[in-house]
Design an enzyme around this catalytic site. Structure first.
Site, PDB file in Angstrom:
ATOM      1  N   GLY A 257      -1.213  12.978  28.911  1.00  0.00           N
ATOM      2  CA  GLY A 257      -2.106  13.148  27.779  1.00  0.00           C
ATOM      3  C   GLY A 257      -3.415  12.394  27.958  1.00  0.00           C
ATOM      4  O   GLY A 257      -3.881  12.148  29.078  1.00  0.00           O
ATOM      5  N   SER A 258      -4.003  11.982  26.854  1.00  0.00           N
ATOM      6  CA  SER A 258      -5.398  11.535  26.842  1.00  0.00           C
ATOM      7  C   SER A 258      -5.672  10.223  27.565  1.00  0.00           C
ATOM      8  O   SER A 258      -6.830   9.895  27.818  1.00  0.00           O
ATOM      9  CB  SER A 258      -5.902  11.428  25.404  1.00  0.00           C
ATOM     10  N   VAL A 259      -4.653   9.438  27.901  1.00  0.00           N
ATOM     11  CA  VAL A 259      -4.904   8.234  28.696  1.00  0.00           C
ATOM     12  C   VAL A 259      -5.497   8.620  30.049  1.00  0.00           C
ATOM     13  O   VAL A 259      -6.251   7.856  30.652  1.00  0.00           O
ATOM     14  CB  VAL A 259      -3.618   7.401  28.845  1.00  0.00           C
ATOM     15  N   MET A 260      -5.206   9.842  30.503  1.00  0.00           N
ATOM     16  CA  MET A 260      -5.781  10.350  31.748  1.00  0.00           C
ATOM     17  C   MET A 260      -7.313  10.411  31.686  1.00  0.00           C
ATOM     18  O   MET A 260      -7.994  10.393  32.719  1.00  0.00           O
ATOM     19  CB  MET A 260      -5.211  11.738  32.048  1.00  0.00           C
ATOM     20  N   LYS A 261      -7.865  10.421  30.484  1.00  0.00           N
ATOM     21  CA  LYS A 261      -9.321  10.498  30.333  1.00  0.00           C
ATOM     22  C   LYS A 261     -10.028   9.273  30.903  1.00  0.00           C
ATOM     23  O   LYS A 261     -11.237   9.318  31.172  1.00  0.00           O
ATOM     24  CB  LYS A 261      -9.676  10.705  28.856  1.00  0.00           C
TER      25      LYS A 261
END
Length: 653
Positions: A257-261
């Site tokens: 999810g968004s931690v990959m951002k």
């Protein structure tokens, strides 16, 4: 056969986590084992059953069934699982009864100092074979990975014998001595590990996620300081392992999810494809015939790319991926280590998967969907941002020492420069905005007086017919770097499918994040105080008094010149600050937490750092008004400390 003793697993300060031990099995002799046997037999079965029932997990009537077998020819009986795996203490208590006909056999076993302590990392063992040929074999975690070193090598004695098995007078026995197992030194800090376990258990109990992980890593060395998962299991008994046999930190691959951002923004800035002042239409975007959405499907209108990371906009990340181009983004994903094992010293590590089959899948990877990762891969990738562009391999071991003294070091290992220092600093500034900005998604992680940067995440969970739906069917996560300007700590938490959805997931995870960071910083402050001492003669290594009786601990520390403060009315110390092995100032204050009701000590004359220690060991909210030393307290010495609510105030002058 001469059995080798299995080696130990210890923490970063050399405190024992796992060590060799023995367990005992009880048996009863009912008939002479051979002609002329003078061995005592069970005489009074009623009395024997009555006495054994006090020490074995078995009712008297059940014991009598064993003592009265159906066959009169039965010479001896054992008592099943209830009569095996007995501790030395139980064995000694039964032996003192001097019951005729009751005997014991001993088996090699494993003793773990804590029941739950990074259980899936430390691992499990099993006993293979029986009698003198029995050996302990690691089947999980470090026990398995380092089994050869820990196991050592059995020895033996050989000689020539006659047809009756007696040694010939002309022969000389030859003995090959056993070689005991070596020692595995982990990077785990017992104080922080035990505290993390308690925080995890509290969150697990209250919000009931189906799975959860938390890992605290030294952002400058890659050393794992504390790590745990839920469900977990008892190291000593194995209870609970069937609920979760996998080590989720290395074996579970999931969409992050968004931690990959964090990595998406890093790649865009580093490759020169980030224009923060460029505007885009948020809410949704069409890629390869598929419409991709922001978590807020209505979007925030036309906004600058500088807000994409702060708001956690999926569409904004897709725009960055498109401007980089698929080839550049794929190049950075590989550089960050995705799709390949980290090489951490734990068995059965997964490499995850990296799908780039079409324009849609390569776009969704920019916000952590369509890519499967492990916790260790995420920690490794994020270390490049925390460590000013140089990526570090996560490590759980500092060294091993074989029985003959051979030392193998597992020191800091860099995986090369992934991004520029300026890029890393820019991304960390963006992470601070996630916490501090009114449009950020990480306000739950704001900590007074602490420089915190985070990225939050909400990942969909793939089912048999697409992604699951429903408010709780997500993997929620947070990655934090503290202090953000020059990180020492990288903390990554994942929480899957909370069943008791009474708070926002960020608030649930903050109940682990903030206390753990607070304690880590408090321990650092205590270490810094000791390091600032002017001469070696003013410092010493703190001794271990945890698990000792309260009176013994108090006497030991007082005799060593420390000021001792005791919290609670119990007869046993369950926690201490400073922790064992930590460098401390002579004459400094040591706080002991006992197993009894939590009571307030007299804090008169305490410094601010001492009050901070008290806050950490009790987990309560304390506030010190004024400067100087404490002179008054809102709860009287000896009074019970409330379980919930309110801030306890101390006045200083």
């Amino acid at each position: 056969m001469l059995q080798a003793q299995r080696g130990s697993i210890v923490d970063a300060n050399g405190n024992t986590i796992a060590t060799a031990s023995k367990t005992y099995s009880i048996y009863a002799v009912l008939q002479p084992l051979y002609s002329g046997d003078k061995e005592k037999l069970v005489k009074d079965k009623e009395k024997t059953a009555t006495m054994l029932a006090k020490y074995l997990p078995m009712a008297k009537d059940k014991i009598l069934v064993y003592l009265n077998p159906t066959s009169s020819k039965t010479k001896q009986v054992e008592f099943g699982s209830a009569g095996s795996g007995l501790s030395l203490a139980i064995k000694q208590q039964i032996s003192r009864l001097k019951l005729p006909g009751i005997h014991f056999t001993s088996e090699s076993s494993r003793l773990y100092e804590d029941n739950v302590f990074a259980s899936h990392i430390i691992g499990q063992t099993t006993v293979e074979g029986s009698g003198t040929s029995a050996k302990i074999v690691g089947t999980m975690g470090l026990e398995k990975y380092f089994n050869k070193l820990l196991a050592g090598k059995n020895g033996h004695t050989s000689s020539q014998v006659d047809n009756y098995g007696y040694q010939l007078s002309t022969s000389k026995a030859k003995t090959v001595p056993a070689k005991n197992g070596g020692t595995v030194y982990t990077t785990l800090n017992s104080n922080l590990q035990n505290y993390l376990e308690s925080l995890m258990s509290k969150v697990q109990s209250e919000y009931k996620p189906t799975e959860m992980t938390a890992t605290l890593m030294n952002a400058k060395t890659g050393a794992i300081i504390a790590a745990s998962q839920r469900p977990t299991f008892s190291l000593q008994t194995g209870d609970g392992v069937s609920d979760m046999w996998r080590n989720a930190l290395v074996q579970d691959a999931y969409e992050p999810g968004s931690v990959m951002k964090i990595m998406t923004l890093s790649a865009a800035i580093n490759s020169g494809h980030y224009n923060p002042n460029e505007y885009y239409q948020s809410g949704s975007i069409k890629v390869g015939g598929t419409t991709l959405y922001d978590w807020n499907r209505n979007g925030w209108g036309t906004i600058p790319l500088s807000q994409a990371f702060t708001r956690s906009s999926n569409v904004g990340m897709v725009k960055l991926e498109q401007e980089m181009g698929g080839a550049t983004w794929h190049h950075y994903l590989k550089k960050f280590g995705f799709g390949q094992k980290t090489g951490v010293t734990l068995p059965d590590e997964s490499s995850g998967t990296l799908s780039f089959s079409n324009a849609t899948t390569q776009a969704t990877t920019a916000y952590g969907q369509g890519i499967d990762v492990t916790v260790m891969q995420m920690l490794q990738a994020m270390s490049a941002v925390a460590n000013n562009g140089v990526m570090l391999r996560p490590r759980i071991i500092s060294k091993t020492v074989s029985a003959n003294g051979t030392v193998t070091k597992y020191g800091k290992q860099t995986e090369g420069r992934i991004i520029k220092t300026s890029t890393a600093k820019a991304v960390r500034k963006a992470m601070v905005k996630v916490v501090q900005s009114s449009i950020g998604t990480g306000s739950a992680y704001k900590m007074n007086g602490v420089d915190v940067g985070v990225k939050t995440g909400t990942a969909q969970i793939a089912g048999s017919n697409g992604y699951l739906t429903g408010a709780s069917n997500y993997i929620f996560s947070v990655a934090g770097m503290v202090p953000s300007k020059n990180p020492k700590y990288l903390l990554y938490i994942t929480l899957k499918q909370p069943q008791n959805y009474t708070k926002a997931p960020e608030e649930m995870m903050a109940e682990i994040f903030k206390p753990l960071i607070t304690r880590a910083l408090a321990l650092d402050a205590a270490s810094d105080d000791a390091a600032n001492a002017t001469t070696d003669s003013t410092t010493t290594k703190m001794v271990s008094v945890t698990n000792k009786s309260t009176t013994t601990a108090q006497s030991t520390l007082s005799n060593a010149g420390y000021h001792v403060a005791t919290v609670g009315t119990g007869n046993k110390v369950v926690q201490q600050l400073p922790v064992a092995g930590q460098t401390t100032l002579n004459g400094s204050r040591v706080i002991l937490l006992t197993n009894g009701a939590m009571t307030m000590p007299d804090v008169s004359g305490w410094s601010k750092s001492d009050v901070l220690k008290l806050a950490q060991i009790t987990g309560k909210k304390f506030k010190l008004k004024g400067s100087g030393y404490a002179s008054a307290q809102s709860i009287n010495a000896g009074a019970l400390i409330p379980d919930t609510g309110g801030t306890i105030t101390f006045t200083a002058q």
